[in-house]
Design a protein around this motif. Structure first.
Motif, PDB file in Angstrom:
ATOM      1  N   LEU A  30      32.608 -27.558  -7.503  1.00 27.81           N
ATOM      2  CA  LEU A  30      31.563 -28.108  -8.380  1.00 27.81           C
ATOM      3  C   LEU A  30      30.364 -27.187  -8.516  1.00 27.81           C
ATOM      4  O   LEU A  30      29.447 -27.468  -9.293  1.00 27.81           O
ATOM      5  CB  LEU A  30      31.097 -29.468  -7.842  1.00 27.81           C
ATOM      6  N   GLY A  31      30.322 -26.106  -7.755  1.00 27.93           N
ATOM      7  CA  GLY A  31      29.151 -25.232  -7.781  1.00 27.93           C
ATOM      8  C   GLY A  31      28.039 -25.724  -6.891  1.00 27.93           C
ATOM      9  O   GLY A  31      26.882 -25.355  -7.067  1.00 27.93           O
ATOM     10  N   GLY A  32      28.372 -26.568  -5.944  1.00 27.43           N
ATOM     11  CA  GLY A  32      27.399 -27.129  -5.012  1.00 27.43           C
ATOM     12  C   GLY A  32      27.684 -28.591  -4.772  1.00 27.43           C
ATOM     13  O   GLY A  32      28.501 -29.199  -5.474  1.00 27.43           O
ATOM     14  N   PRO A  33      27.051 -29.188  -3.782  1.00 24.22           N
ATOM     15  CA  PRO A  33      27.260 -30.613  -3.512  1.00 24.22           C
ATOM     16  C   PRO A  33      26.990 -31.443  -4.763  1.00 24.22           C
ATOM     17  O   PRO A  33      26.105 -31.110  -5.563  1.00 24.22           O
ATOM     18  CB  PRO A  33      26.238 -30.917  -2.412  1.00 24.22           C
ATOM     19  N   PRO A  34      27.744 -32.507  -4.980  1.00 19.47           N
ATOM     20  CA  PRO A  34      27.532 -33.308  -6.188  1.00 19.47           C
ATOM     21  C   PRO A  34      26.139 -33.925  -6.229  1.00 19.47           C
ATOM     22  O   PRO A  34      25.628 -34.401  -5.220  1.00 19.47           O
ATOM     23  CB  PRO A  34      28.621 -34.376  -6.097  1.00 19.47           C
ATOM     24  N   VAL A  35      25.560 -33.888  -7.419  1.00 14.91           N
ATOM     25  CA  VAL A  35      24.252 -34.512  -7.612  1.00 14.91           C
ATOM     26  C   VAL A  35      24.412 -36.026  -7.675  1.00 14.91           C
ATOM     27  O   VAL A  35      23.585 -36.774  -7.148  1.00 14.91           O
ATOM     28  CB  VAL A  35      23.601 -33.984  -8.905  1.00 14.91           C
ATOM     29  N   THR A  36      25.487 -36.454  -8.328  1.00 18.21           N
ATOM     30  CA  THR A  36      25.782 -37.887  -8.391  1.00 18.21           C
ATOM     31  C   THR A  36      27.250 -38.109  -8.052  1.00 18.21           C
ATOM     32  O   THR A  36      28.110 -37.281  -8.376  1.00 18.21           O
ATOM     33  CB  THR A  36      25.488 -38.479  -9.785  1.00 18.21           C
ATOM     34  N   VAL A  37      27.514 -39.229  -7.398  1.00 13.98           N
ATOM     35  CA  VAL A  37      28.862 -39.677  -7.082  1.00 13.98           C
ATOM     36  C   VAL A  37      28.972 -41.113  -7.589  1.00 13.98           C
ATOM     37  O   VAL A  37      28.288 -42.003  -7.081  1.00 13.98           O
ATOM     38  CB  VAL A  37      29.146 -39.627  -5.569  1.00 13.98           C
ATOM     39  N   ARG A  38      29.793 -41.306  -8.616  1.00 17.65           N
ATOM     40  CA  ARG A  38      29.950 -42.652  -9.196  1.00 17.65           C
ATOM     41  C   ARG A  38      31.337 -43.185  -8.837  1.00 17.65           C
ATOM     42  O   ARG A  38      32.331 -42.827  -9.445  1.00 17.65           O
ATOM     43  CB  ARG A  38      29.752 -42.597 -10.710  1.00 17.65           C
ATOM     44  N   PRO A  39      31.403 -44.061  -7.816  1.00 18.44           N
ATOM     45  CA  PRO A  39      32.710 -44.532  -7.351  1.00 18.44           C
ATOM     46  C   PRO A  39      33.416 -45.397  -8.397  1.00 18.44           C
ATOM     47  O   PRO A  39      32.776 -46.091  -9.198  1.00 18.44           O
ATOM     48  CB  PRO A  39      32.367 -45.366  -6.109  1.00 18.44           C
ATOM     49  N   ALA A  40      34.738 -45.337  -8.373  1.00 19.45           N
ATOM     50  CA  ALA A  40      35.555 -46.222  -9.208  1.00 19.45           C
ATOM     51  C   ALA A  40      35.795 -47.505  -8.436  1.00 19.45           C
ATOM     52  O   ALA A  40      36.336 -47.471  -7.326  1.00 19.45           O
ATOM     53  CB  ALA A  40      36.884 -45.541  -9.546  1.00 19.45           C
ATOM     54  N   ARG A  41      35.399 -48.614  -9.015  1.00 21.67           N
ATOM     55  CA  ARG A  41      35.543 -49.911  -8.342  1.00 21.67           C
ATOM     56  C   ARG A  41      36.779 -50.663  -8.799  1.00 21.67           C
ATOM     57  O   ARG A  41      37.108 -51.703  -8.222  1.00 21.67           O
ATOM     58  CB  ARG A  41      34.295 -50.760  -8.589  1.00 21.67           C
ATOM     59  N   ALA A  42      37.451 -50.168  -9.829  1.00 24.73           N
ATOM     60  CA  ALA A  42      38.670 -50.815 -10.305  1.00 24.73           C
ATOM     61  C   ALA A  42      39.872 -50.236  -9.569  1.00 24.73           C
ATOM     62  O   ALA A  42      39.817 -49.147  -8.992  1.00 24.73           O
ATOM     63  CB  ALA A  42      38.827 -50.624 -11.812  1.00 24.73           C
ATOM     64  N   GLY A  43      40.978 -50.967  -9.620  1.00 28.60           N
ATOM     65  CA  GLY A  43      42.217 -50.508  -9.021  1.00 28.60           C
ATOM     66  C   GLY A  43      42.575 -51.283  -7.773  1.00 28.60           C
ATOM     67  O   GLY A  43      41.790 -52.100  -7.269  1.00 28.60           O
ATOM     68  N   PHE A  44      43.761 -51.002  -7.250  1.00 29.08           N
ATOM     69  CA  PHE A  44      44.268 -51.767  -6.114  1.00 29.08           C
ATOM     70  C   PHE A  44      44.779 -50.857  -5.001  1.00 29.08           C
ATOM     71  O   PHE A  44      45.613 -51.263  -4.202  1.00 29.08           O
ATOM     72  CB  PHE A  44      45.377 -52.713  -6.579  1.00 29.08           C
ATOM     73  N   THR A  45      44.321 -49.601  -4.946  1.00 33.30           N
ATOM     74  CA  THR A  45      44.696 -48.706  -3.870  1.00 33.30           C
ATOM     75  C   THR A  45      43.451 -48.332  -3.077  1.00 33.30           C
ATOM     76  O   THR A  45      42.324 -48.555  -3.511  1.00 33.30           O
ATOM     77  CB  THR A  45      45.353 -47.421  -4.403  1.00 33.30           C
ATOM     78  N   ARG A  46      43.686 -47.712  -1.900  1.00 26.49           N
ATOM     79  CA  ARG A  46      42.583 -47.328  -1.019  1.00 26.49           C
ATOM     80  C   ARG A  46      42.266 -45.832  -1.073  1.00 26.49           C
ATOM     81  O   ARG A  46      41.582 -45.305  -0.200  1.00 26.49           O
ATOM     82  CB  ARG A  46      42.898 -47.746   0.423  1.00 26.49           C
ATOM     83  N   GLY A  47      42.762 -45.146  -2.085  1.00 27.52           N
ATOM     84  CA  GLY A  47      42.420 -43.738  -2.223  1.00 27.52           C
ATOM     85  C   GLY A  47      40.985 -43.567  -2.686  1.00 27.52           C
ATOM     86  O   GLY A  47      40.397 -44.434  -3.327  1.00 27.52           O
ATOM     87  N   PHE A  48      40.401 -42.409  -2.357  1.00 28.90           N
ATOM     88  CA  PHE A  48      39.072 -42.071  -2.881  1.00 28.90           C
ATOM     89  C   PHE A  48      39.181 -41.856  -4.380  1.00 28.90           C
ATOM     90  O   PHE A  48      40.128 -41.232  -4.875  1.00 28.90           O
ATOM     91  CB  PHE A  48      38.555 -40.801  -2.211  1.00 28.90           C
ATOM     92  N   ALA A  49      38.213 -42.348  -5.127  1.00 22.63           N
ATOM     93  CA  ALA A  49      38.179 -42.145  -6.577  1.00 22.63           C
ATOM     94  C   ALA A  49      36.739 -42.266  -7.047  1.00 22.63           C
ATOM     95  O   ALA A  49      36.100 -43.305  -6.825  1.00 22.63           O
ATOM     96  CB  ALA A  49      39.067 -43.156  -7.298  1.00 22.63           C
ATOM     97  N   ALA A  50      36.239 -41.204  -7.683  1.00 19.40           N
ATOM     98  CA  ALA A  50      34.850 -41.215  -8.141  1.00 19.40           C
ATOM     99  C   ALA A  50      34.630 -40.107  -9.154  1.00 19.40           C
ATOM    100  O   ALA A  50      35.335 -39.092  -9.150  1.00 19.40           O
ATOM    101  CB  ALA A  50      33.889 -41.041  -6.962  1.00 19.40           C
ATOM    102  N   VAL A  51      33.657 -40.318 -10.005  1.00 23.46           N
ATOM    103  CA  VAL A  51      33.190 -39.261 -10.897  1.00 23.46           C
ATOM    104  C   VAL A  51      32.146 -38.442 -10.135  1.00 23.46           C
ATOM    105  O   VAL A  51      31.149 -38.984  -9.647  1.00 23.46           O
ATOM    106  CB  VAL A  51      32.581 -39.842 -12.189  1.00 23.46           C
ATOM    107  N   LEU A  52      32.406 -37.145 -10.021  1.00 24.17           N
ATOM    108  CA  LEU A  52      31.502 -36.232  -9.322  1.00 24.17           C
ATOM    109  C   LEU A  52      30.831 -35.315 -10.336  1.00 24.17           C
ATOM    110  O   LEU A  52      31.503 -34.719 -11.173  1.00 24.17           O
ATOM    111  CB  LEU A  52      32.269 -35.381  -8.307  1.00 24.17           C
TER     112      LEU A  52
END
Length: 343
Positions: free
Chosen positions: A52-74
């Motif tokens: 990403l060119g550095g630590p993410p400024v924002t992390v927007r988690p995905a709250r939909a779905g039925f699995t326990r994997g990590f999912a987010a807009v970085l």
């Protein structure tokens, strides 16, 4: 030729014979239980930050779905945001396999479709991470706004047309067949009727022999249909962007099968929203040429799949999955009962 937009205004609306609105027990955009950014291994976070060119400024988690994997807009300090899915190689191998397969599918889908595309992938600290194009949008809200359902059906008309004669490199992935998936994991009323599976709680009016007879036709219908189906077309696998266009996500279940199967899985929530789902199905291009009883056959199969799955006990995925399966099964069975005159 498809219209530029599939207008359902004339066939989806409130009128006699449609049900009262029923909402799922938990909204589709609040069903997931996922690790947060801070819970990821430090080595994985460092590797993602490097991309990403550095630590993410924002992390927007995905709250939909039925699995326990990590999912987010970085979103990094520079460049476009990406949607990242990640799972542990050892503990969540099935998710890793799903994500890698989805990346292969998305890279081969016809150009121009409203679907995310793979950007990059990496393996670090015992985890696999896949970055996709980030879609700036929201999960459709229930009950459906007819305009949002219109957008979803428009997108699916476009997708179904593109997959009616799929590219050779997509087919070369060795995709499963819906007919085989149905025989192995979807057809349950026949098992219940034969006493090989426990019977889920059913209304007194529900005729088990007729349900079993209807669902038994699905494999033959699916085998005879050309083209590919998404095979997981639910509200939580759609995003609506600011322009009102629907994007179709989560492509790891793509299979050989009829587009009308996808149409039914989507319209179950249209029925639950009190809309005329019968008319929406009959008027959609994906239903053209479907067997006369394709809708009833699919509803029978899905009601059995969801209701028996809901009775299977606690899941290690989302704590809300069993309640959602029960609700989906009830809606599918209710829609079928209305069509068949069982109630």
């Amino acid at each position: 030729m498809l219209p530029a937009r599939y207008d359902i205004g004339a066939c989806v609306g409130q009128h006699g014979g449609v049900p009262a609105v029923s909402l799922p027990p938990v909204p589709y955009d609040a069903t997931a239980l996922r690790p947060d950014w801070a819970e990821l291994p430090a080595g994985l976070r460092d590797a993602l930050a490097a991309r990403l060119g550095g630590p993410p400024v924002t992390v927007r988690p995905a709250r939909a779905g039925f699995t326990r994997g990590f999912a987010a807009v970085l979103h990094g300090r520079t460049g476009e945001p990406v949607f990242v899915k990640a799972a542990a190689l050892a503990e969540q191998r099935h998710l890793v396999d799903w994500y890698a397969h989805e990346a292969a599918v998305l890279a081969r889908l016809p150009a121009g479709l409203p679907v995310p595309r793979p950007r990059w992938a990496l393996t670090e600290a015992g985890w696999y991470a896949l970055a996709l194009t980030a879609v700036d949008g929201h999960t459709p809200r229930l009950p459906w706004d007819p305009a949002e359902l219109d957008a979803a059906l428009t997108t699916y008309a476009e997708v179904a047309a593109a997959l009616a004669a799929p590219p050779a490199d997509l087919v070369a992935l060795g995709l499963p067949r819906l007919a085989d998936l149905a025989r192995d994991d979807i057809l349950w009323w026949g098992e219940v009727a034969a006493g090989r599976e426990p019977e889920p709680a059913l209304p007194a009016w529900a005729p088990l022999p007729e349900l079993a007879a209807l669902e038994s036709r699905l494999p033959g219908y699916a085998d005879a249909a050309p083209g590919l189906a998404h095979c997981d077309l639910r509200v939580d696998n759609l995003l609506l962007d600011a322009a009102g266009r629907a994007w179709l996500c989560d492509w790891n279940w793509l299979c050989h099968g009829p587009a009308w199967f996808d149409l039914v899985t989507l319209l179950i929530t249209g029925y639950a929203s009190g809309l005329d789902a019968d008319a929406a199905f009959a008027g959609h291009p994906a239903a053209a040429g479907a067997p006369a009883d394709a809708l009833d056959v699919t509803l029978a199969a899905l009601s059995g799949y969801f209701l028996t799955s809901a009775a299977a006990g606690p899941s290690t995925a989302s704590p809300h999955i069993r309640a959602h399966q029960r609700w989906s099964g009830e809606q599918a069975l209710g829609w079928l009962a209305t069509r068949q005159g069982w109630t």
